[in-house]
Design a protein around this motif. Sequence first.
Motif, PDB file in Angstrom:
ATOM      1  N   MET A 145      35.778  41.645  44.662  1.00  0.00           N
ATOM      2  CA  MET A 145      35.825  41.527  43.202  1.00  0.00           C
ATOM      3  C   MET A 145      35.723  42.894  42.542  1.00  0.00           C
ATOM      4  O   MET A 145      36.423  43.182  41.561  1.00  0.00           O
ATOM      5  N   GLY A 146      34.829  43.739  43.080  1.00  0.00           N
ATOM      6  CA  GLY A 146      34.705  45.079  42.526  1.00  0.00           C
ATOM      7  C   GLY A 146      35.986  45.883  42.665  1.00  0.00           C
ATOM      8  O   GLY A 146      36.378  46.621  41.749  1.00  0.00           O
ATOM      9  N   GLU A 147      36.658  45.740  43.804  1.00  0.00           N
ATOM     10  CA  GLU A 147      37.929  46.444  43.991  1.00  0.00           C
ATOM     11  C   GLU A 147      39.021  45.867  43.098  1.00  0.00           C
ATOM     12  O   GLU A 147      39.864  46.601  42.581  1.00  0.00           O
ATOM     13  N   TRP A 148      38.991  44.533  42.918  1.00  0.00           N
ATOM     14  CA  TRP A 148      40.018  43.907  42.084  1.00  0.00           C
ATOM     15  C   TRP A 148      39.871  44.324  40.625  1.00  0.00           C
ATOM     16  O   TRP A 148      40.862  44.394  39.887  1.00  0.00           O
ATOM     17  N   VAL A 149      38.634  44.585  40.194  1.00  0.00           N
ATOM     18  CA  VAL A 149      38.416  45.030  38.819  1.00  0.00           C
ATOM     19  C   VAL A 149      39.180  46.321  38.548  1.00  0.00           C
ATOM     20  O   VAL A 149      39.731  46.526  37.456  1.00  0.00           O
ATOM     21  N   HIS A 150      39.252  47.189  39.561  1.00  0.00           N
ATOM     22  CA  HIS A 150      39.948  48.468  39.396  1.00  0.00           C
ATOM     23  C   HIS A 150      41.434  48.366  39.739  1.00  0.00           C
ATOM     24  O   HIS A 150      42.190  49.291  39.447  1.00  0.00           O
ATOM     25  N   ASN A 151      41.835  47.259  40.366  1.00  0.00           N
ATOM     26  CA  ASN A 151      43.247  47.079  40.711  1.00  0.00           C
ATOM     27  C   ASN A 151      43.608  45.615  40.515  1.00  0.00           C
ATOM     28  O   ASN A 151      43.761  44.854  41.467  1.00  0.00           O
TER      29      ASN A 151
ATOM     30  N   VAL B  95      39.591  38.099  33.166  1.00  0.00           N
ATOM     31  CA  VAL B  95      39.218  37.910  34.571  1.00  0.00           C
ATOM     32  C   VAL B  95      38.479  39.140  35.088  1.00  0.00           C
ATOM     33  O   VAL B  95      37.494  39.031  35.826  1.00  0.00           O
ATOM     34  N   ARG B  96      38.934  40.312  34.686  1.00  0.00           N
ATOM     35  CA  ARG B  96      38.270  41.545  35.092  1.00  0.00           C
ATOM     36  C   ARG B  96      36.829  41.577  34.577  1.00  0.00           C
ATOM     37  O   ARG B  96      35.903  41.964  35.293  1.00  0.00           O
ATOM     38  N   GLY B  97      36.636  41.161  33.337  1.00  0.00           N
ATOM     39  CA  GLY B  97      35.286  41.124  32.787  1.00  0.00           C
ATOM     40  C   GLY B  97      34.401  40.106  33.486  1.00  0.00           C
ATOM     41  O   GLY B  97      33.208  40.353  33.720  1.00  0.00           O
ATOM     42  N   ALA B  98      34.980  38.947  33.833  1.00  0.00           N
ATOM     43  CA  ALA B  98      34.198  37.919  34.532  1.00  0.00           C
ATOM     44  C   ALA B  98      33.770  38.397  35.912  1.00  0.00           C
ATOM     45  O   ALA B  98      32.604  38.242  36.309  1.00  0.00           O
ATOM     46  N   PHE B  99      34.687  38.995  36.666  1.00  0.00           N
ATOM     47  CA  PHE B  99      34.349  39.492  38.001  1.00  0.00           C
ATOM     48  C   PHE B  99      33.356  40.644  37.933  1.00  0.00           C
ATOM     49  O   PHE B  99      32.484  40.778  38.799  1.00  0.00           O
TER      50      PHE B  99
END
Length: 405
Positions: A167-173, A313-317
């Motif tokens: 999730m942390g990686e997806w926030v940046h990508n 979604v980025r904010g939720a993760f």
Amino acid sequence: MVHLNFRIGCVLLSVGQDEFHGEVLDTLDFVVNQSDFTVQVLKNVTDFLLLAKTISVDQLSLPRDVQNKVDKINVDLNDAANTLSGETAKSSGKIRQVFDDIRCTLIVVATMMLLLAILGFLLSVLRHKHAIYIFIISGWLLVAVTFVLCGFFVIVSNAVGDTCAAMGEWVHNSRAETSLSNILPCVDEQTTNLTLYRSKEVIVQLVNVVNTAISSQVKTVSYNQSGTLMPPLCSPYDSRMHERQCEPGEVSFVTASKVWQNYACDGSDSGLCGTAGGVTPEVYNQLVAAVNASYALDHYTPFLLNLQNCQFVRGAFNSITTFFCPRLKLDLRMVTAGLGLISSGVMLCLILWVFYANRPQGEEVFAKQHGIKDCRDCSNSLNSRSTPPSSSSYLLTAKSYGRNA
């Protein structure tokens, strides 16, 4: 020491599984709430687009082509909302069912371990050896199951850690397509872009309708020509849907209804103003309805921008990795430690049961210390001594005596 390990393990397992289950449900509720909020935003935009389609100000309404575009985009919005809510509900339901089963399994195993320890202790005190052996075999099976659960929770802990890291990686990508999209999927980018454009287009068209009605007041019988002209409404976007600043003399969506209220007059049966003013109450209400619809669509523009780049979604993760993941990892460690302590405690109990059940009783120890034989040996010796000689023994004795004589 054995009982201390068992008690500490039970406490850790009880507290850990309860906290872990609660944190999992809180995380799922957070994800579902984010999804429901997004779905509600899409539905609100759909409702206000439909409302804008039906608005008429002094017989002026949106152009026919704009109304057709609104109908098409509403279909796409409904599909996007249904897809988002359906995927989230499906994923959360599966995850909830899995962790409910895990919780039930932990409760059953802990209860069986406790009952096994209590019954095994009672049977060892009462010296029921055969029953103890059965309990020992069952206990080893439960110990094996508990160690398997320990390994399972180690795997779950690693999976939770990997998911949080993903999730942390997806926030940046956020452009990467991963399995996280099944938990909280993004809204289709083409749909959000088109919705944002159509919302701005409807706002511009509604402002044009309002300003056209205001500018034509000198030609319409619904107005009292003795009144001063009403200030026009400010459009936040130009003809190319770019943001623009309000010009002097224009009123914004926030202040329009209050400013125009000063230009309203008392209506009459003929449709003209009975007193000095700019518009009749009927036209004033139509103008306010158009302003409210425009303001609502403009209010949801930032939310549509968040949907456009998957920001929600980025904010939720990001919130999950910051607030929920550390607690989940801590609770999993507590559950694993509790299972390990319970397993080791029961394993030591099984070993002690064997020695305790096979220990000599108090009278046996006393007899060995004082050299007292077993009662069965005593009775055998007494029986051999108290048995009288038979007649054949007397006959053999007489014969041997005659020979000697």
